[in-house]
Design an enzyme around this catalytic site. Structure first.
Site, PDB file in Angstrom:
ATOM      1  N   GLU A  80      -5.626  -8.631   0.645  1.00 42.66           N
ATOM      2  CA  GLU A  80      -6.329  -8.307   1.892  1.00 42.66           C
ATOM      3  C   GLU A  80      -7.787  -8.026   1.558  1.00 42.66           C
ATOM      4  OE1 GLU A  80      -4.802  -5.122   4.391  1.00 42.66           O
ATOM      5  OE2 GLU A  80      -2.729  -5.727   4.016  1.00 42.66           O
TER       6      GLU A  80
ATOM      7  N   GLU B  60       0.803  -1.232   0.000  1.00 41.29           N
ATOM      8  CA  GLU B  60       0.000   0.000   0.000  1.00 41.29           C
ATOM      9  C   GLU B  60       0.836   1.284   0.000  1.00 41.29           C
ATOM     10  OE1 GLU B  60      -2.904  -0.242   3.133  1.00 41.29           O
ATOM     11  OE2 GLU B  60      -3.956  -1.881   2.145  1.00 41.29           O
TER      12      GLU B  60
HETATM   13  C1  GBH Z   1      -4.799  -2.189   5.370  1.00 41.65           C
HETATM   14  O1  GBH Z   1      -4.920  -0.844   5.041  1.00 41.65           O
HETATM   15  C2  GBH Z   1      -3.430  -2.469   5.923  1.00 41.65           C
HETATM   16  O2  GBH Z   1      -2.602  -3.083   4.955  1.00 41.65           O
HETATM   17  C3  GBH Z   1      -3.429  -3.277   7.175  1.00 41.65           C
HETATM   18  O3  GBH Z   1      -2.180  -3.227   7.763  1.00 41.65           O
HETATM   19  C4  GBH Z   1      -4.525  -2.778   8.074  1.00 41.65           C
HETATM   20  O4  GBH Z   1      -4.517  -3.383   9.328  1.00 41.65           O
HETATM   21  C5  GBH Z   1      -5.848  -3.043   7.389  1.00 41.65           C
HETATM   22  O5  GBH Z   1      -5.884  -2.490   6.121  1.00 41.65           O
HETATM   23  C6  GBH Z   1      -7.051  -2.523   8.149  1.00 41.65           C
HETATM   24  O6  GBH Z   1      -6.990  -1.140   8.272  1.00 41.65           O
HETATM   25  O7  GBH Z   1      -8.442   7.052   9.195  1.00 41.65           O
HETATM   26  O8  GBH Z   1      -9.939   7.797   7.468  1.00 41.65           O
HETATM   27  O9  GBH Z   1      -7.648   8.475   7.386  1.00 41.65           O
HETATM   28  C7  GBH Z   1      -6.150  -0.487   4.450  1.00 41.65           C
HETATM   29  C8  GBH Z   1      -6.110   0.926   3.943  1.00 41.65           C
HETATM   30  C9  GBH Z   1      -5.483   3.055   4.672  1.00 41.65           C
HETATM   31  C10 GBH Z   1      -7.484   2.114   5.440  1.00 41.65           C
HETATM   32  C11 GBH Z   1      -5.512   4.041   5.815  1.00 41.65           C
HETATM   33  C12 GBH Z   1      -7.540   3.123   6.556  1.00 41.65           C
HETATM   34  C13 GBH Z   1      -6.982   5.365   7.174  1.00 41.65           C
HETATM   35  C14 GBH Z   1      -8.243   6.065   6.836  1.00 41.65           C
HETATM   36  N1  GBH Z   1      -6.142   1.846   5.040  1.00 41.65           N
HETATM   37  N2  GBH Z   1      -6.877   4.329   6.145  1.00 41.65           N
HETATM   38  S1  GBH Z   1      -8.567   7.449   7.789  1.00 41.65           S
END
Ligand code: GBH
Length: 480
Positions: A386, A198
């Site tokens: 994922e 990512e």
């Molecule tokens: C994945 O990210 C990761 O690869 C993994 O490590 C993680 O545990 C899993 O998903 C679940 O989150 O708070 O509104 O700014 C998924 C993509 C990018 C989603 C960061 C959440 C923060 C959004 N993620 N995002 S916000």
């Protein structure tokens, strides 16, 4: 034909009330008496995914060096209640138990990541044999249980001692060297490598939004340079693996490309979704799979566009054996007559979500993830690296965790993934996020994504209803 007549018989038995009970299957015969379950192709791979900093703990053990996440999580105010990955799931010590959980599910593949600073405490220089040994033990245990490891080299835990982190081009080179070392040492045990996980999370969220480690808020030019170093690191790693791993080693990446779903499945909207997919992922997946930045991206960024050295784009565009997609929330697009040719529709406040505010539930997202990427770039193989969700899991007095909402989420996504497979898109496997509740980055331990419940005080693991459901799904190679 066979299905049809069975469906008719089933309908008749529903009409004739006394026979209803007899028509329902017992658990063990479920697959044979419900022929209308949606089947996945033979040999489809089922597993779970995790990441090192989220599960391992043992942050200061056996010579591991600090990563940016150790520093960030120990900085007051950065994570939920100041929580850190110091202990996490203690999988460093409990890995055999975790592999047992995988085995019980019937999983045949497992996606895990390597902590760079466990193997190279300073990111570069002298490797730490004890760190490498840990991964050899984990990989051997997986093989002993018939589970094929898929290894991510970088899931955000950048060694803290690399000067300027991803702002420095040297970090991309260091990543290439680390990839070369790992592929020399571990390709006897690992056939499938993912370079990075990512891009947007360890670039934008870390250097622009400041929500992830190292928590910086830089200007657009610097952010674009960080992004460039991220994809360049991926490219260096692909080349390093090809040059150093044993023959037959395969390489890809795990990317949470923004997924654009056409509002209506009609030609103009389907095409709008493709345009949005290219432009919406221009600094990342588009650049990697096309080996160039789109004109639109370069124009939009203007003077802030990344500085690209000769040969960079060719390295970035190194051919891949597969593409891994991490799939969570959809964006909905429709065609319009703007210069871009599409518009992204904001979600209404009533749009359903899971326990994380960003996690909107639109199960068709997984079908369009596969279809858009295949239509645009024709990768040889796709893995869902994922997919899963947070839920407000509660342990009942009988000890059960009835996460029916997670089961709903998974079931619906898998039905749409089955559609993609049935239509011939080259999707080869599915890694559920996640095997167990773990350290959810800035959200600490407040969000649970596991299909096994973890009591973080005792480290006890308990299968949730979703684990039971996933076991049946894997056993049947089908969903319903
Ligand atoms: C994945 O990210 C990761 O690869 C993994 O490590 C993680 O545990 C899993 O998903 C679940 O989150 O708070 O509104 O700014 C998924 C993509 C990018 C989603 C960061 C959440 C923060 C959004 N993620 N995002 S916000």
């Amino acid at each position: 034909m066979k299905n049809k007549s069975t469906r008719r018989r089933f309908g008749q038995s529903l009409a004739a009330a006394p026979f209803v009970a007899a028509a329902f299957p017992t658990a063990s015969s479920a697959q044979t008496v419900t022929p209308n379950r949606l089947s996945f192709p033979q040999g489809f791979k089922w597993g779970c995914a995790t990441a090192a900093y989220q599960i391992e703990g043992a942050a200061n053990e056996d010579g591991r060096g600090p990563s940016v996440w150790d520093i960030f999580s120990h900085t007051p105010g950065k994570t939920f209640q100041g929580e850190t990955g110091d202990v996490a799931d203690d999988s460093y010590h409990l890995y055999k138990e975790d592999i047992r959980l995988l085995k019980n599910l019937g999983a045949t593949v497992y996606r895990m990541s390597i902590s760079w600073s466990r193997v190279f405490p300073d990111g570069i220089g002298k490797p730490n044999p004890k760190g490498l040994d840990y991964y050899k033990r984990v990989l051997d245990e997986l093989h002993n249980n018939g589970i094929d490891p898929y290894v991510t080299l970088f899931h955000w835990d950048l060694p803290a001692s690399l000067p300027h982190g991803w702002q420095s081009r040297d970090t991309s080179k260091a990543f290439g060297d680390y990839a070369a070392f790992i592929s020399r040492e571990l390709s006897d045990r690992v056939q499938h490598f993912f370079t990075t996980n990512e891009f947007v999370c360890f670039t934008d969220l870390s250097y622009k939004v400041g929500q992830f480690a190292p928590g910086l808020k830089l200007d657009a030019a610097r952010v674009n340079q960080v992004r460039h170093h991220g994809i360049l690191a991926h490219g260096f790693a692909v080349q390093a693996i090809r040059a150093n791993a044993r023959a037959g080693t395969l390489v890809g990446l795990a990317e949470n490309a923004t997924v654009f779903v056409p509002v209506i499945e009609e030609k103009q909207h389907v095409e709008a979704a493709l345009k949005a997919t290219r432009q919406g992922n221009a600094p990342f997946l588009t650049a990697v799979l096309e080996g160039k930045y789109t004109e639109e991206y370069l124009q939009k960024e203007g003077a802030n566009a990344p500085k690209v050295e000769a040969g960079d784009m060719q390295i970035i565009g190194s051919p891949l054996d597969f593409v891994g997609l991490n799939v969570y929330s959809p964006e909905y697009v429709r065609a319009d007559d703007s210069p871009a040719g599409y518009v992204v529709l904001p979600k209404q406040s009533s749009f359903p979500r899971m326990a994380s505010p960003w996690l909107f539930v639109g199960p068709e997202v997984i079908y369009w993830a596969v279809r858009n990427v295949t239509t645009l770039w024709k990768p040889k193989e796709i893995y869902i690296t994922e997919n899963g969700c947070s839920a407000d899991d509660v342990v009942r007095s009988d000890g059960r965790i009835n996460d029916t909402d997670r089961v709903m989420y998974l079931r619906n996504h898998l039905m749409h993934l089955q559609r993609a497979a049935a239509e011939g898109y080259p999707v080869k496997g599915y890694f559920l996020w996640s095997l167990l509740d773990n350290y959810e980055w800035a959200d600490g331990y407040s969000k649970r994504f596991g299909i096994h419940y973890v009591d973080f005080k005792t480290q006890k693991r308990t299968p949730k209803l979703s684990a039971e459901w996933y076991t049946a799904t894997i056993a049947g190679n089908s969903v319903a």
